[in-house]
Each structure stands twice: as structure tokens, then as C-alpha cells.
Design a protein around this motif. Sequence first.
Motif, PDB file in Angstrom:
ATOM      1  N   LYS A 227      -6.177   9.437  30.793  1.00  0.00           N
ATOM      2  CA  LYS A 227      -7.340  10.264  30.459  1.00  0.00           C
ATOM      3  C   LYS A 227      -8.436   9.416  29.811  1.00  0.00           C
ATOM      4  CE  LYS A 227      -4.711  14.548  29.636  1.00  0.00           C
ATOM      5  NZ  LYS A 227      -4.320  15.546  28.607  1.00  0.00           N
ATOM      6  N   ILE A 228      -8.009   8.532  28.918  1.00  0.00           N
ATOM      7  CA  ILE A 228      -8.978   7.655  28.260  1.00  0.00           C
ATOM      8  C   ILE A 228      -9.644   6.741  29.289  1.00  0.00           C
ATOM      9  CG2 ILE A 228      -9.298   5.881  26.508  1.00  0.00           C
ATOM     10  CD1 ILE A 228      -6.829   6.971  25.090  1.00  0.00           C
ATOM     11  N   LEU A 229      -8.823   6.180  30.192  1.00  0.00           N
ATOM     12  CA  LEU A 229      -9.371   5.297  31.225  1.00  0.00           C
ATOM     13  C   LEU A 229     -10.396   6.023  32.082  1.00  0.00           C
ATOM     14  CD1 LEU A 229      -6.113   3.437  32.328  1.00  0.00           C
ATOM     15  CD2 LEU A 229      -8.011   2.479  31.031  1.00  0.00           C
ATOM     16  N   SER A 230     -10.111   7.262  32.423  1.00  0.00           N
ATOM     17  CA  SER A 230     -11.051   8.048  33.243  1.00  0.00           C
ATOM     18  C   SER A 230     -12.358   8.264  32.501  1.00  0.00           C
ATOM     19  CB  SER A 230     -10.426   9.393  33.619  1.00  0.00           C
ATOM     20  OG  SER A 230      -9.290   9.214  34.416  1.00  0.00           O
ATOM     21  N   ARG A 231     -12.269   8.575  31.195  1.00  0.00           N
ATOM     22  CA  ARG A 231     -13.484   8.792  30.412  1.00  0.00           C
ATOM     23  C   ARG A 231     -14.330   7.523  30.351  1.00  0.00           C
ATOM     24  NH1 ARG A 231     -13.735  12.631  26.425  1.00  0.00           N
ATOM     25  NH2 ARG A 231     -15.906  11.913  26.304  1.00  0.00           N
ATOM     26  N   LEU A 232     -13.669   6.400  30.126  1.00  0.00           N
ATOM     27  CA  LEU A 232     -14.401   5.137  30.023  1.00  0.00           C
ATOM     28  C   LEU A 232     -15.045   4.750  31.354  1.00  0.00           C
ATOM     29  CD1 LEU A 232     -11.840   3.144  27.856  1.00  0.00           C
ATOM     30  CD2 LEU A 232     -14.063   3.977  27.101  1.00  0.00           C
ATOM     31  N   LYS A 233     -14.317   4.913  32.420  1.00  0.00           N
ATOM     32  CA  LYS A 233     -14.878   4.583  33.745  1.00  0.00           C
ATOM     33  C   LYS A 233     -16.043   5.488  34.088  1.00  0.00           C
ATOM     34  CE  LYS A 233     -10.509   2.724  35.477  1.00  0.00           C
ATOM     35  NZ  LYS A 233      -9.343   2.930  36.378  1.00  0.00           N
ATOM     36  N   GLU A 234     -15.980   6.741  33.663  1.00  0.00           N
ATOM     37  CA  GLU A 234     -17.082   7.667  33.905  1.00  0.00           C
ATOM     38  C   GLU A 234     -18.332   7.229  33.143  1.00  0.00           C
ATOM     39  OE1 GLU A 234     -19.387  10.907  35.175  1.00  0.00           O
ATOM     40  OE2 GLU A 234     -17.576   9.966  35.976  1.00  0.00           O
ATOM     41  N   GLU A 235     -18.142   6.760  31.908  1.00  0.00           N
ATOM     42  CA  GLU A 235     -19.288   6.299  31.132  1.00  0.00           C
ATOM     43  C   GLU A 235     -19.907   5.048  31.738  1.00  0.00           C
ATOM     44  OE1 GLU A 235     -20.756   8.033  28.743  1.00  0.00           O
ATOM     45  OE2 GLU A 235     -19.225   9.521  29.266  1.00  0.00           O
TER      46      GLU A 235
ATOM     47  N   GLY B  31     -18.909  11.614  18.471  1.00  0.00           N
ATOM     48  CA  GLY B  31     -18.044  12.597  19.118  1.00  0.00           C
ATOM     49  C   GLY B  31     -17.178  11.982  20.202  1.00  0.00           C
ATOM     50  N   PHE B  32     -17.739  11.017  20.930  1.00  0.00           N
ATOM     51  CA  PHE B  32     -16.991  10.343  21.989  1.00  0.00           C
ATOM     52  C   PHE B  32     -15.831   9.545  21.387  1.00  0.00           C
ATOM     53  CE2 PHE B  32     -16.468   6.645  24.863  1.00  0.00           C
ATOM     54  CZ  PHE B  32     -16.105   7.331  26.013  1.00  0.00           C
ATOM     55  N   LYS B  33     -16.106   8.832  20.272  1.00  0.00           N
ATOM     56  CA  LYS B  33     -15.043   8.084  19.600  1.00  0.00           C
ATOM     57  C   LYS B  33     -13.933   9.012  19.141  1.00  0.00           C
ATOM     58  CE  LYS B  33     -17.218   5.742  16.396  1.00  0.00           C
ATOM     59  NZ  LYS B  33     -17.420   4.751  15.321  1.00  0.00           N
ATOM     60  N   LYS B  34     -14.307  10.134  18.600  1.00  0.00           N
ATOM     61  CA  LYS B  34     -13.318  11.086  18.109  1.00  0.00           C
ATOM     62  C   LYS B  34     -12.394  11.555  19.219  1.00  0.00           C
ATOM     63  CE  LYS B  34     -12.857  15.503  15.671  1.00  0.00           C
ATOM     64  NZ  LYS B  34     -13.578  16.650  15.082  1.00  0.00           N
ATOM     65  N   ASP B  35     -12.988  11.848  20.386  1.00  0.00           N
ATOM     66  CA  ASP B  35     -12.173  12.295  21.523  1.00  0.00           C
ATOM     67  C   ASP B  35     -11.197  11.210  21.961  1.00  0.00           C
ATOM     68  OD1 ASP B  35     -13.507  14.692  21.503  1.00  0.00           O
ATOM     69  OD2 ASP B  35     -14.898  14.162  23.121  1.00  0.00           O
ATOM     70  N   LEU B  36     -11.679   9.951  22.008  1.00  0.00           N
ATOM     71  CA  LEU B  36     -10.803   8.849  22.413  1.00  0.00           C
ATOM     72  C   LEU B  36      -9.662   8.670  21.419  1.00  0.00           C
ATOM     73  CD1 LEU B  36     -13.251   6.030  23.650  1.00  0.00           C
ATOM     74  CD2 LEU B  36     -12.121   7.810  24.985  1.00  0.00           C
TER      75      LEU B  36
ATOM     76  N   ALA C  97     -16.822  -0.660  26.981  1.00  0.00           N
ATOM     77  CA  ALA C  97     -15.958   0.198  27.799  1.00  0.00           C
ATOM     78  C   ALA C  97     -15.076  -0.639  28.721  1.00  0.00           C
ATOM     79  CB  ALA C  97     -16.802   1.178  28.613  1.00  0.00           C
ATOM     80  N   SER C  98     -15.646  -1.704  29.292  1.00  0.00           N
ATOM     81  CA  SER C  98     -14.879  -2.567  30.197  1.00  0.00           C
ATOM     82  C   SER C  98     -13.737  -3.251  29.456  1.00  0.00           C
ATOM     83  CB  SER C  98     -15.800  -3.614  30.831  1.00  0.00           C
ATOM     84  OG  SER C  98     -16.816  -3.013  31.604  1.00  0.00           O
ATOM     85  N   MET C  99     -14.017  -3.733  28.236  1.00  0.00           N
ATOM     86  CA  MET C  99     -12.977  -4.404  27.467  1.00  0.00           C
ATOM     87  C   MET C  99     -11.893  -3.418  27.032  1.00  0.00           C
ATOM     88  SD  MET C  99     -13.530  -7.545  27.567  1.00  0.00           S
ATOM     89  CE  MET C  99     -12.127  -7.891  26.522  1.00  0.00           C
ATOM     90  N   LEU C 100     -12.279  -2.189  26.639  1.00  0.00           N
ATOM     91  CA  LEU C 100     -11.282  -1.189  26.276  1.00  0.00           C
ATOM     92  C   LEU C 100     -10.390  -0.849  27.459  1.00  0.00           C
ATOM     93  CD1 LEU C 100     -13.145   1.383  23.978  1.00  0.00           C
ATOM     94  CD2 LEU C 100     -11.399  -0.276  23.334  1.00  0.00           C
ATOM     95  N   ILE C 101     -10.978  -0.772  28.631  1.00  0.00           N
ATOM     96  CA  ILE C 101     -10.187  -0.482  29.840  1.00  0.00           C
ATOM     97  C   ILE C 101      -9.128  -1.559  30.041  1.00  0.00           C
ATOM     98  CG2 ILE C 101     -10.307  -0.438  32.371  1.00  0.00           C
ATOM     99  CD1 ILE C 101     -12.992   1.025  32.071  1.00  0.00           C
ATOM    100  N   LYS C 102      -9.537  -2.818  29.888  1.00  0.00           N
ATOM    101  CA  LYS C 102      -8.577  -3.899  30.102  1.00  0.00           C
ATOM    102  C   LYS C 102      -7.476  -3.863  29.048  1.00  0.00           C
ATOM    103  CE  LYS C 102      -7.236  -7.311  32.564  1.00  0.00           C
ATOM    104  NZ  LYS C 102      -6.896  -7.123  33.989  1.00  0.00           N
ATOM    105  N   ILE C 103      -7.843  -3.577  27.799  1.00  0.00           N
ATOM    106  CA  ILE C 103      -6.843  -3.494  26.733  1.00  0.00           C
ATOM    107  C   ILE C 103      -5.855  -2.372  27.016  1.00  0.00           C
ATOM    108  CG2 ILE C 103      -6.500  -2.933  24.293  1.00  0.00           C
ATOM    109  CD1 ILE C 103      -9.187  -4.318  23.742  1.00  0.00           C
TER     110      ILE C 103
END
Length: 562
Positions: free
Chosen positions: A491-499, A461-466, A546-552
Motif C-alpha cells: 500500500k505504501i509503495l502504491s502511494r509513493l509511486k502515485e505521487e 497528512g501524507f506522512k501520517k498515513d505512511l 519517494a524513489s529512495m523510500l520505494i527502494k528501502i
Amino acid sequence: STSPTGKVTLVTHSNGGLVAKELIHELERQGKAHLVDRVIMVAAPELGTPKAILEMLHGAKFPIGFPSKEVTRELAENMKSGYTLLPSRAYFDSLGAPPIRPLIEFSTTTPVTELLRNIYGESISDYNTLRRFLRGEYGGRTEPLPNDVHIPNVLKEYFLANAEERHEELDVWAPPEGIDVIEVIGWGLDTPRGIRYGAAEKNVCNEDLSVCQVMDVIDPQPLITSEGDGTVVSVSAEALGGERYWVDMFEYNRPRTNINRSHKNILEIDPLRDLITTVLKREATSTLPAFISSSTPSVSDPAKRLRISVHSPVTLHLYDESGRHTGPIPNPDPLSDIKLFEEQIPNSYYWQIGEGQYVGGDSASTTTVQLNGLSLGTFTLKIEEVAGEETTNTILYENIPVTASTIARIQTGGDITTPLLVIDVNGDGTTDVSIGEGENTSVFSLQILEDIINTMDAQKGFKKDLMESVEKAIKELEKGKPKKATKELDKILSRLKEEIRKNTKERGENDKHEKEEDEHKNDRNKNIEEKDSDREKEVKISTQDASMLIKIIEKIKEDVVN
């Protein structure tokens, strides 16, 4: 005793030229110099060569077969004789009157080089400053850890002083009366002439890989000239003067199949061996063998060549139209830690320096550049077409997302006029994205990002939202609304940082629970099973991913804004 003249001719290669000078010194001391009639020095680094700086400071991997850049650097630092291969004071004198091309350059657009710029200036063009830099003087740096090969090493004072003493004697060396010296100079191959320090990204993780971040680090990049044999620049190999011959190695390699001669095997060039035979027999050299000249080669229409670099978690490969390969290859011995590579394509090379990989080749025929992903991150690919010392065309793809399964290819050179970067994100053999030269890569990068998220090990579900947010960002970009696209990425960055925050908090709680469980050993297994079950439900994505996705995503945001 068997020579018709009662004398011998010394034929040397590379560092053997310096050894021959020392030998003749010793023969003079013994009163036996008259036993030598000629010295033929092939590709001798008489005044040193800049490539040695890259090996000694950074363990740059050229074709020498050491297990790693770390091993190369440690060996070079502690090899006394290696220091004589560094550019000497006379090397700078041979470059001509100022201004000359600097040996070392420091980028002025990144803070990672600021300390070095403040100490040594924006570039180094004289021996005294180079010496201070090699020694890390004036607070430039302390000796780095062995695995930090991107940071310049600090060389040993005693060995450096010994090399200076040798060069003070050898650089002004003149043969005794009765001994002729003939120099053979390799020409036409891409050869390091110095270093440019810029910035590159490096993934830095803690010991258990629970937290990773991508940081800008100093990055040594080769400055390249075609006036050399791949290792020794011509100004060093021709320093003595007198009778000299140049070998056009680029043109010699060009029409041949499976032959790629460079410094290491220059003596396998047939016309050169013919020349040496002629000199040994003291026959006339008025008619020289093919590809040999008695003056510096001058080409009115210089051959075009390719220079390609990549900074990223990928391996870099070249393939020509015949299927020949230049780049890394697997080691057939599973127990060996030596990393192998090959250079099958004529006039090609493969170098590893710092965080970068560099390959080059002939631009006359079509060449396929292939990138194989190693881990999650982004790659930046630069392809330059060069004629002589001038760059005539540049292709640049920046911040393209990549995974351990990604394969990217582009054809260039030859008759290719519209190069296209094709990307197979998950390595299933199907092209997912194609990017043309000069196209805005932001939309393509987001499409790749969407595919990457879809294949990641994360909660469904998390992947789907992203992915839905990425799709919205793509649509906004296609409408020409970068600000709205940026909001979706935020929005994506906020979700990842929250996780990441949740994971970090839970990790702390788990550590606390483990301490409590030590006091209640009877219930330990039950508590661990329940804790692992709860964790599987709560962790939506790993902190590292999550850290790598944030940087990308931050890199893509930069491209969107710009």
C-alpha cells in the motif's frame, strides 16, 4: 672514496629494489659493477603486486593522499612506471602448481558480472587471461567515464608491453659475481591479493535530481591475505631467493601505542634498522632482533583479526579502547578537495574500493565500529573475525535504513560475546533501535523507516498515513503474519509511486506553462507565484525522496518474504 672496502652497499625500499636492479645493469655495462658489494632490498615488489590492479583499474584509495578515486585512476593509467607494479607472468609462476587461488574472481550470483564471466571465465589464474582483462579485450568493455570508478578501466597497450619487457629482464635477474643480495619481507598485515567482482547498489539521478533510481552495478571487492606488508604480498618480495629475512609487522605493532607500521613506513621499525646495521657492518646474524626471522613465520595459533566492510551511503570508522581512530577525517583546508583519512589504531587500515569501504584491525581488544549516514538509503554491514586465512565468525546486518543524520555503532572483538548494533536515526544522541546478532532485522528496519518518514520534508497528512501503514506492518510481523505485513508495505509503495506519477505529470505541465508565460511576459511573475503556491499544496513528497523510500521498502519486503 671514503668506504673502507672501496665499495658501496645499496639499501632500497619498495620500487627502489627494481631501480637498484636497473642501476646494476647499467654499472655492468660501464664495467663498474665491482663498486657494489651488497644490495639490501626492503619490501620490493619484484614480481608486482595485486594492489596495483585495484589502483589502476578502480582508483582504489589507499593512504596516498590523492583528491579522489577518479584522480588516482587517471594518474595510474597514465604513469608508465606504474605498470611495472602490476603482477607479472613470473608472479603466477611463483604461486606454485595449479590449482592456485585466483587473482580475479567473478561472482556467479549476479547478472552484472555475466558479460565478464562469458569472456574471461569465472576466475583468472594465469597471466595471459589477466592481460586480456586489463586491456578489456574480446569485447569485455570500452574505457569507462572517469567518474565510473566501479567499472574496470582499460589500460594502455604500449605501457603494458613496456612493463612486460622490463619484467622479462628483471624477473630473471641474478646479481653479478661479488654482489650479495639480501631481501627483507614484510609479513602479517592484511594485504590485497586479488579482486572479487560482485554487485552493489548505486544511486543514479538525472541532471536536476528530479528522478533517481537505485541500480545494481559491478562492485570490486578486495581478496585479502595476511601474508604481506599491507601493499606487497610476500611471494613477490621474496622472489629472488638467497639470504632473506621476514619482519612480523602484526606482532611488532600489537603492543605499541600510536604506532601502526606498514609498507610505507616499514623502515621505521627499530629491529629492522638494527638488522640492516648488522648486515652493513658484516656482523654475525646468528642472533636476530625481535620480530625478525630467517624463515617464513609459522604460527600454530594465529592472531585473530577483524575485517569489516560496508556498502551504503555512510562513512565507516573504527575506535579502540584508548579512543584512537581509523577512518575518514575532515580536511582542515576548506579550499582543498583532498579527502583525508587516518590509521591511528595499531594493525588497522582503511580502504575505499568501488562502492565499498573496508577497515581492519586486531580482534584482541574491544573495537567500536561507527557508521555516519550521508544520505537516505540502506546500509549493509559485514564483520568477519579471521584467524590466519580462515574466517571463524561472521556478523551481517543487511538493508538497514539510514539518513544523512543517522549514527550506528557496534562493539566487537575482545571479550564481546553478544554484539549489539545500536542506531540513532536522527542523530539526537538517543538510541532509537538496538539489533542483536542473528535477530530478524525486518521489524527493526520498519521501526527505523517509521522514524525516517517522521523526520522527512513531506506533507504532514501524507506522512501520517505512511507511518500508520508502517505501524500496521510492524504489528502484523510481530504476530507472525508476514503476508499481511507485505500487503501493508505494498500500500505504501502504491502511494509513493502515485505521487511520483503526479509529480512527473505536473512537471510536464509546468514546463508547458513556462513556454506560454514567455509569450505573456507582463503576467509572468504573477503566474509563477500562483504556480509555486499551487505546487506547494499539491506536492506531498519529492520524487527523489519517494524513489529512495520505494527502494528501502522493497529491500525490507525481500527480508520479510525470506
